[in-house]
Design a protein around this motif. Structure first.
Motif, mmCIF file in Angstrom:
data_model
loop_
_atom_site.group_PDB
_atom_site.id
_atom_site.type_symbol
_atom_site.label_atom_id
_atom_site.label_comp_id
_atom_site.label_asym_id
_atom_site.label_seq_id
_atom_site.Cartn_x
_atom_site.Cartn_y
_atom_site.Cartn_z
ATOM 1 N N VAL A 31 40.127 -7.899 53.665
ATOM 2 C CA VAL A 31 39.262 -8.219 52.361
ATOM 3 C C VAL A 31 38.746 -9.455 52.397
ATOM 4 O O VAL A 31 39.306 -10.499 52.345
ATOM 5 C CB VAL A 31 40.084 -8.071 50.987
ATOM 6 N N PRO A 32 37.463 -9.739 52.725
ATOM 7 C CA PRO A 32 36.550 -10.947 52.629
ATOM 8 C C PRO A 32 36.961 -11.622 51.301
ATOM 9 O O PRO A 32 36.452 -11.229 50.318
ATOM 10 C CB PRO A 32 35.313 -10.590 52.857
ATOM 11 N N THR A 33 37.559 -12.909 51.439
ATOM 12 C CA THR A 33 37.714 -13.412 50.149
ATOM 13 C C THR A 33 37.384 -15.068 50.314
ATOM 14 O O THR A 33 37.426 -15.493 51.351
ATOM 15 C CB THR A 33 39.595 -13.553 50.089
ATOM 16 N N LEU A 34 37.225 -15.494 49.112
ATOM 17 C CA LEU A 34 36.907 -16.794 48.888
ATOM 18 C C LEU A 34 37.765 -17.431 47.882
ATOM 19 O O LEU A 34 38.073 -16.978 46.833
ATOM 20 C CB LEU A 34 35.496 -17.024 48.430
ATOM 21 N N SER A 78 42.015 -22.284 57.786
ATOM 22 C CA SER A 78 42.801 -22.610 59.193
ATOM 23 C C SER A 78 43.378 -21.144 59.413
ATOM 24 O O SER A 78 43.617 -20.610 60.649
ATOM 25 C CB SER A 78 43.954 -23.641 59.240
ATOM 26 N N TRP A 79 43.951 -20.331 58.343
ATOM 27 C CA TRP A 79 44.496 -19.178 58.636
ATOM 28 C C TRP A 79 43.560 -18.057 59.155
ATOM 29 O O TRP A 79 44.021 -17.537 60.091
ATOM 30 C CB TRP A 79 44.812 -18.460 57.265
ATOM 31 N N ALA A 80 42.314 -17.952 58.862
ATOM 32 C CA ALA A 80 41.419 -17.114 59.476
ATOM 33 C C ALA A 80 40.824 -17.743 61.009
ATOM 34 O O ALA A 80 40.727 -17.005 62.083
ATOM 35 C CB ALA A 80 40.164 -17.160 58.594
ATOM 36 N N VAL A 81 40.769 -19.124 61.107
ATOM 37 C CA VAL A 81 40.540 -19.508 62.396
ATOM 38 C C VAL A 81 41.572 -19.335 63.331
ATOM 39 O O VAL A 81 41.091 -18.912 64.472
ATOM 40 C CB VAL A 81 40.254 -21.100 62.277
ATOM 41 N N GLN A 82 42.861 -19.376 63.119
ATOM 42 C CA GLN A 82 43.910 -19.281 64.035
ATOM 43 C C GLN A 82 43.830 -18.000 64.560
ATOM 44 O O GLN A 82 44.080 -17.598 65.554
ATOM 45 C CB GLN A 82 45.079 -19.458 63.391
ATOM 46 N N GLU A 83 43.434 -16.823 63.601
ATOM 47 C CA GLU A 83 43.632 -15.275 64.110
ATOM 48 C C GLU A 83 42.020 -15.059 64.636
ATOM 49 O O GLU A 83 41.793 -13.604 64.969
ATOM 50 C CB GLU A 83 43.802 -14.659 62.831
ATOM 51 N N GLY A 84 41.463 -15.920 64.627
ATOM 52 C CA GLY A 84 40.027 -15.653 65.302
ATOM 53 C C GLY A 84 39.145 -14.764 64.382
ATOM 54 O O GLY A 84 38.251 -13.941 64.869
ATOM 55 N N ARG A 85 39.125 -14.727 63.170
ATOM 56 C CA ARG A 85 38.592 -13.827 62.255
ATOM 57 C C ARG A 85 36.881 -14.303 62.217
ATOM 58 O O ARG A 85 36.653 -15.476 62.278
ATOM 59 C CB ARG A 85 39.143 -13.708 60.741
ATOM 60 N N ASP A 86 36.079 -13.402 61.599
ATOM 61 C CA ASP A 86 34.818 -13.832 61.483
ATOM 62 C C ASP A 86 34.689 -14.645 60.344
ATOM 63 O O ASP A 86 35.427 -14.756 59.300
ATOM 64 C CB ASP A 86 33.971 -12.389 61.537
ATOM 65 N N SER A 87 33.432 -15.125 60.044
ATOM 66 C CA SER A 87 33.018 -15.985 58.913
ATOM 67 C C SER A 87 33.183 -15.003 57.717
ATOM 68 O O SER A 87 32.861 -14.028 57.718
ATOM 69 C CB SER A 87 31.462 -16.694 59.070
ATOM 70 N N LYS A 88 33.653 -15.775 56.520
ATOM 71 C CA LYS A 88 33.904 -15.171 55.331
ATOM 72 C C LYS A 88 35.296 -14.284 55.260
ATOM 73 O O LYS A 88 35.486 -13.426 54.132
ATOM 74 C CB LYS A 88 32.352 -14.137 54.822
ATOM 75 N N ALA A 89 36.136 -14.474 56.176
ATOM 76 C CA ALA A 89 37.155 -13.455 56.326
ATOM 77 C C ALA A 89 38.147 -14.382 55.131
ATOM 78 O O ALA A 89 38.648 -13.442 54.392
ATOM 79 C CB ALA A 89 37.933 -13.557 57.515
ATOM 80 N N LEU A 90 38.374 -15.528 55.239
ATOM 81 C CA LEU A 90 38.945 -16.153 54.241
ATOM 82 C C LEU A 90 38.427 -17.671 54.276
ATOM 83 O O LEU A 90 38.977 -18.346 54.990
ATOM 84 C CB LEU A 90 40.589 -16.279 54.514
ATOM 85 N N GLU A 126 34.277 -9.925 48.941
ATOM 86 C CA GLU A 126 34.940 -8.724 48.036
ATOM 87 C C GLU A 126 35.827 -9.297 46.805
ATOM 88 O O GLU A 126 35.837 -8.918 45.877
ATOM 89 C CB GLU A 126 35.702 -7.892 48.736
ATOM 90 N N LEU A 127 36.198 -10.486 47.234
ATOM 91 C CA LEU A 127 37.118 -11.109 46.356
ATOM 92 C C LEU A 127 36.995 -12.522 46.251
ATOM 93 O O LEU A 127 37.077 -13.398 47.222
ATOM 94 C CB LEU A 127 38.388 -10.861 46.567
ATOM 95 N N VAL A 128 36.896 -13.168 44.851
ATOM 96 C CA VAL A 128 36.936 -14.622 44.781
ATOM 97 C C VAL A 128 38.346 -14.933 43.927
ATOM 98 O O VAL A 128 38.426 -14.340 42.839
ATOM 99 C CB VAL A 128 35.896 -15.044 44.095
ATOM 100 N N LEU A 129 39.115 -15.675 44.511
ATOM 101 C CA LEU A 129 40.364 -16.348 43.639
ATOM 102 C C LEU A 129 40.221 -17.692 43.282
ATOM 103 O O LEU A 129 39.766 -18.534 43.906
ATOM 104 C CB LEU A 129 41.657 -16.016 44.585
ATOM 105 N N VAL A 130 40.421 -18.008 42.034
ATOM 106 C CA VAL A 130 39.942 -19.522 41.563
ATOM 107 C C VAL A 130 41.299 -19.851 41.017
ATOM 108 O O VAL A 130 41.865 -19.496 40.079
ATOM 109 C CB VAL A 130 38.923 -19.187 40.277
ATOM 110 N N ASP A 131 41.760 -20.852 41.583
ATOM 111 C CA ASP A 131 43.046 -21.586 41.461
ATOM 112 C C ASP A 131 42.815 -22.614 40.306
ATOM 113 O O ASP A 131 42.035 -23.612 40.445
ATOM 114 C CB ASP A 131 43.654 -22.325 42.663
ATOM 115 N N CYS A 132 43.177 -22.606 39.235
ATOM 116 C CA CYS A 132 42.921 -23.185 37.804
ATOM 117 C C CYS A 132 43.889 -24.227 37.684
ATOM 118 O O CYS A 132 44.994 -24.315 38.129
ATOM 119 C CB CYS A 132 42.977 -22.533 36.541
#
Length: 262
Positions: A31-34, A78-90, A126-132
Motif C-alpha cells: 500500500v503506497p504510504t506517506l 530506509s525500510w523501503a530503500v533496504q527492500e529496493g521498493r519503488d518511489s512512494k512505497a513508504l 493510498e494512505l497517509v498516516l499523521v503522527d500527532c
C-alpha cells in the motif's frame, strides 16, 4: 487517498509505535504510504530511518503552507530503500523540533488548514498516516482538520482511559465545527498484557465506554517490538513467533482502516 491521524492526549501509550506498525503493515501489503510526522519529538521519523535535511521538514512546510508544499520535503524511508521498493512505497515527511512553534493552545481557525493545504496535490499514495503530538493543541487540530479518520491510541490503565475519554470528547466537539469535521474515529488499545487482571478490567471499561469505536485486534505489550524499533526495522521483517503475531495484528488493523477483507 485516505488520511488517518494517530493521536493520544496522554504520552507514553505508544502512539508513534502504532504509526510505525501500520506503516510496516502497509509496506508488507504493498500500500503506497506517506507518514507525516507532526510530533516535534520526531520519533516516527527516527523509527523509519530518516534524518531530515536542514529546512526540509514538516515545521518548515507549515510555516509556508502552499498547495503541494509537502512534496518538496518528502524522503524515502530506509525500510523501503533496504527492500529496493519503488518511489512512494513508504515515504516520510520528516518531523523536527521546528514544528513546536505551532504546538500552542491559542490559534485562529483559519490556521487549522495548514496541513490540508500542504497535502493538497500530493499524489501516488493510498494512505497517509499523521503522527500527532500527545497534546490537544493547534498542531493536533491541524492534523484532524486534514484527516478522514482519527485513530486514538490507549493503553489499559486508569490514566490512559481518562485521556482517551478526553480525546474522543475533543473529537466530538471538533466535529461540531462547520469548517472542520472528522468523518470517523476509532480507539486502538496498545501495550496489553492479558495476564494482568488490571488490564483485563480496563479493557472491559474501554469496551463499555466506546463500544463499536473500539478497534480489533488489541496490541500486546511485547519486548520484540522495542527491539525492532531500536533497530529501525519493520516488525513484519523481524524474526520470531512474537513478531509474526504482532505483525499479523497490525495487518488486520490496516485492512480495517482501508476497508479490506482479510
Amino acid at each position: 487517498m485516505q488520511i488517518v491521524s494517530v493521536s493520544s492526549l496522554k504520552g507514553g501509550v505508544g502512539k508513534s509505535s502504532v504509526t510505525l506498525g501500520l506503516a510496516s503493515a502497509a509496506l508488507q501489503e504493498g500500500v503506497p504510504t506517506l507518514v507525516v510526522d507532526l510530533d516535534p519529538h520526531a520519533d516516527a521519523t527516527t523509527g523509519l530511518g530518516v534524518r531530515a535535511r536542514h529546512g526540509h521538514d514538516v515545521g518548515e512546510v507549515l510555516a509556508r503552507p502552499r498547495r503541494g508544499a509537502l512534496e518538496k520535503v518528502l524522503m524515502a524511508s530506509s525500510w523501503a530503500v533496504q527492500e529496493g521498493r519503488d518511489s512512494k512505497a513508504l515515504d516520510v515527511a520528516p518531523g523536527s523540533a521546528r514544528s513546536s512553534r505551532f504546538d500552542r493552545s491559542d490559534y485562529r481557525d483559519k490556521d487549522l488548514g495548514r496541513l490540508e493545504r500542504a497535502l493538497a496535490g500530493t499524489a501516488g499514495y493510498e494512505l497517509v498516516l499523521v503522527d500527532c503530538p500527545p497534546t490537544l493543541s493547534a498542531l493536533t487540530r491541524t492534523a484532524w482538520a486534514a484527516s478522514d479518520k482519527v485513530l486514538s491510541v490507549a493503553e489499559p490503565s486508569l490514566f490512559s482511559v481518562a485521556g482517551t475519554k478526553r480525546t474522543m470528547t475533543a473529537i466530538a466537539q471538533f466535529e461540531q465545527s462547520r469548517t472542520w469535521a472528522v468523518p470517523a474515529a476509532g480507539v486502538v488499545v496498545n501495550k496489553v498484557r492479558h495476564s494482568s487482571a488490571e488490564h483485563r478490567h480496563r479493557l472491559d471499561e474501554l469496551a463499555e465506554l466506546f463500544g463499536p469505536l473500539l478497534v480489533d485486534p488489541v496490541l500486546p505489550d511485547l519486548p520484540v517490538w522495542q527491539q525492532a524499533q531500536g533497530a529501525a526495522w519493520p516488525i513484519h521483517r523481524w524474526p520470531g513467533g512474537e513478531a509474526r503475531d504482532l505483525a499479523g495484528r497490525y495487518t488486520a488493523l490496516l485492512r480495517g482502516l482501508l476497508g479490506r477483507s482479510a
